[in-house]
Design a protein around this motif. Structure first.
Motif, PDB file in Angstrom:
ATOM      1  N   THR A   1       0.836  -1.209   0.000  1.00  0.00           N
ATOM      2  CA  THR A   1       0.000   0.000   0.000  1.00  0.00           C
ATOM      3  C   THR A   1       0.870   1.258   0.000  1.00  0.00           C
ATOM      4  N   PRO A   2       0.611   2.211  -0.904  1.00  0.00           N
ATOM      5  CA  PRO A   2       1.383   3.469  -0.880  1.00  0.00           C
ATOM      6  C   PRO A   2       1.220   4.154   0.483  1.00  0.00           C
ATOM      7  N   PRO A   3       2.282   4.738   1.028  1.00  0.00           N
ATOM      8  CA  PRO A   3       2.231   5.331   2.377  1.00  0.00           C
ATOM      9  C   PRO A   3       1.069   6.304   2.578  1.00  0.00           C
ATOM     10  N   GLU A   4       0.771   7.092   1.545  1.00  0.00           N
ATOM     11  CA  GLU A   4      -0.292   8.101   1.716  1.00  0.00           C
ATOM     12  C   GLU A   4      -1.686   7.475   1.817  1.00  0.00           C
ATOM     13  N   LYS A   5      -1.798   6.193   1.449  1.00  0.00           N
ATOM     14  CA  LYS A   5      -3.115   5.536   1.503  1.00  0.00           C
ATOM     15  C   LYS A   5      -3.299   4.682   2.760  1.00  0.00           C
ATOM     16  N   LEU A   6      -2.308   4.687   3.637  1.00  0.00           N
ATOM     17  CA  LEU A   6      -2.423   3.907   4.876  1.00  0.00           C
ATOM     18  C   LEU A   6      -3.350   4.621   5.853  1.00  0.00           C
ATOM     19  N   ASN A   7      -4.184   3.838   6.549  1.00  0.00           N
ATOM     20  CA  ASN A   7      -5.021   4.454   7.583  1.00  0.00           C
ATOM     21  C   ASN A   7      -4.233   4.537   8.892  1.00  0.00           C
TER      22      ASN A   7
END
Length: 529
Positions: free
Chosen positions: A262-268
């Motif tokens: 998962t791209p870092p900016e899309k992590l919750n």
């Protein structure tokens, strides 16, 4: 002064010299208070270097190169390894003291094993009894005495042996009034009378239990998450270290492969906290399993495919020492892969699951040829460092203190080419102030009139800090800047310019050079690992 023991084979000296040149040259360039501690931890740093590739993305580690040479004509069930010990003259000051480095070529087998001998030395030292602290560890003065008797004179090695001895039931408390004392258990003689192979197997099992206990305590894990057999199975075959992480996190119902994709900016938020736990898990895994099984027992031979970079490493270690933080965060970093050594295979391998050793060295190439290639690579890296250190930076020394508490301060050094915005954000973080994009930095001009700066994202119509370097500000010794992290001016940082001048090209900036006792206490890194 650098000494080599007789057991160092002459043709191996150039390779061992790579560590000395890299580590010792950088150590000498650090601040005086760091130099002795850096010498004391050098044996463990050497242990990590020993298993790191000397050329990027290759299996050409010192361990593999020496094994290729030493095991070609010898008993395949012996693991040969160099260890390094250091010595600093006690009576000399921290500024000038003689340092000695001693290399020893050791053999580890089911007939003779240094760790078993060291454990016997520890038990012998505790005969008839010794004083300990409340955790069952020897007192400082006694540590120095017993360390001198061990094959590896590193404090963590002694701590590990002591924990192993307690866990295996070789040490027992001695009843005493107002003091803690330890004595050998009655089973010691029978234990050490066994064949070395049996002793090693039993200690290996206890080492897995110790790793399990440390994981459970430090990470507050539920039963069954990291039991001893989780670690024991890791000794049955060669391992990709990423696979260990995957299997460990599966036990807490986390699919870290999915998180990695998962791209870092899309992590919750939950996924980000899991990612932040990787560092701690890695330190724990390396400190309590991978390092003991490799550097102490020699059951496994790890490989880190990235060469050790002494310039950032020694700087980071020195920084942790200056701030009185735990150096373990930098020392204990997991490798990429490990294979079982001949000794590890003999004791623990499961023939049904062990796969091909990815560190199999080419038997057709002579050691001398491979060493020459590695030394050439090292020379290129040395040239890079020389190029890096040619430029002497202009630096500022700043005392940063927090409003409302004169006992909270740090003295830092920063390059004058540092971005003002980066400095402001870093300082907010360092003092645990709310890191807002809307900070305000007040800088008095030559006439004492405040020039005010804010970040690019700020809605205030002020000068923007992004892209502006410190050297562009009207700064002189004695100038005091004020940094307000938020709109509220209730809490702020005072930045007092102490010095302007030339820095040290071997040091990495920005860096903390000193901080208040209260700040040290607040920042005490979690010692659980």
């Amino acid at each position: 002064m650098i000494k080599q023991t007789n057991s160092v084979q002459a043709k191996h000296a150039p390779l061992l010299g790579l560590f000395l040149n890299g580590y010792e040259n950088m150590r000498q360039k650090m601040d005086a208070p760091c130099r002795r501690p850096l010498l004391e931890i050098a044996p463990l740093v050497f242990g990590k270097w020993y298993y790191a590739a000397l050329a990027q993305e290759t299996i050409l580690s010192p361990a593999n190169l020496f094994a290729l040479d030493l095991q070609r004509d010898s008993d395949a069930k012996i693991e040969y390894a160099y260890i390094m010990n250091t010595k600093a003259a006690e009576e000399q000051s921290d500024l000038e003291f003689t340092s000695e480095y001693h290399f020893s070529l050791m053999t580890y087998s089911t007939q003779k094993h240094p760790l078993v001998a060291d454990l016997q030395a520890l038990i012998g030292y505790c005969t008839p009894d010794r004083a300990t602290d409340e955790n069952g560890m020897l007192l400082e003065e006694e540590k120095k005495e017993i360390l001198a008797q061990l094959s590896l004179r590193a404090e963590f090695y002694l701590e590990y042996l002591t924990r192993l001895a307690w866990l295996h039931g070789l040490l027992t408390p001695m009843p005493s009034i107002h003091t803690q004392r330890v004595q050998p258990a009655s089973e010691c003689d029978a234990f050490f009378a066994q064949p070395t192979a049996d002793i090693l197997f039993q200690l290996g099992e206890s080492a897995c239990t110790l790793a399990s206990e440390r994981f459970i305590e430090a990470m507050d894990l539920e039963d069954g998450i990291a039991p001893p057999d989780f670690f024991y199975h890791l000794l049955e075959s060669n391992q990709e270290v990423d696979r260990i992480f995957i299997d460990f996190y599966k036990r807490v119902d986390v699919d870290i492969e999915e998180i990695w994709r998962t791209p870092p900016e899309k992590l919750n938020a939950e996924e980000r906290s899991i990612v932040s736990s990787f560092l701690f898990t890695g330190i724990m895994l390396d400190k309590w399993f991978l390092t003991p099984m490799s550097v102490f027992f020699r059951f496994i031979r790890p490989i880190a495919f990235t060469p050790m970079q002494f310039y950032p490493l020694v700087n980071t270690l020195a920084s942790l020492i200056l701030m009185e933080h735990n150096v373990g965060a930098e020392l204990f970093t997991p490798p990429t892969y490990y294979s079982l050594t001949a000794l590890g295979k003999e004791l623990f391998a499961d023939p049904d699951i062990i796969d091909v050793d990815k560190q199999q060295m080419p038997q057709t190439m002579p050691y001398e040829q491979l060493q020459a290639a590695v030394l050439q690579e090292a020379e290129a890296q040395e040239q890079e460092l020389l190029f890096l250190t040619e430029v002497v930076p202009d630096v500022l020394s700043l005392k940063i203190s927090q409003s409302g508490d004169a006992d909270l301060w740090k003295i830092i050094e920063v390059g004058q080419d540092m971005d003002v915005n980066v400095l402001c954000r870093d300082l907010c973080g360092a003092f645990a102030l709310e890191d807002m994009a809307d900070y305000l930095l007040s800088v008095p001009d030559r006439n004492g009139f405040p020039l005010e700066y804010s970040a690019n994202g700020s809605k205030r119509s002020l000068n923007k800090a992004n892209g502006k370097m410190l050297q562009e500000l009207p700064l002189s010794v004695g100038t005091t800047l004020l940094l307000y992290p938020t709109h509220s001016r209730a809490a702020y940082l005072r930045l007092e310019i102490l010095e302007k001048g030339k820095g040290n090209p071997y040091l990495m900036y920005p860096r903390v050079t000193e901080q208040s006792p209260k700040m040290i206490e607040l920042e005490k890194m979690d010692e659980l690992f």
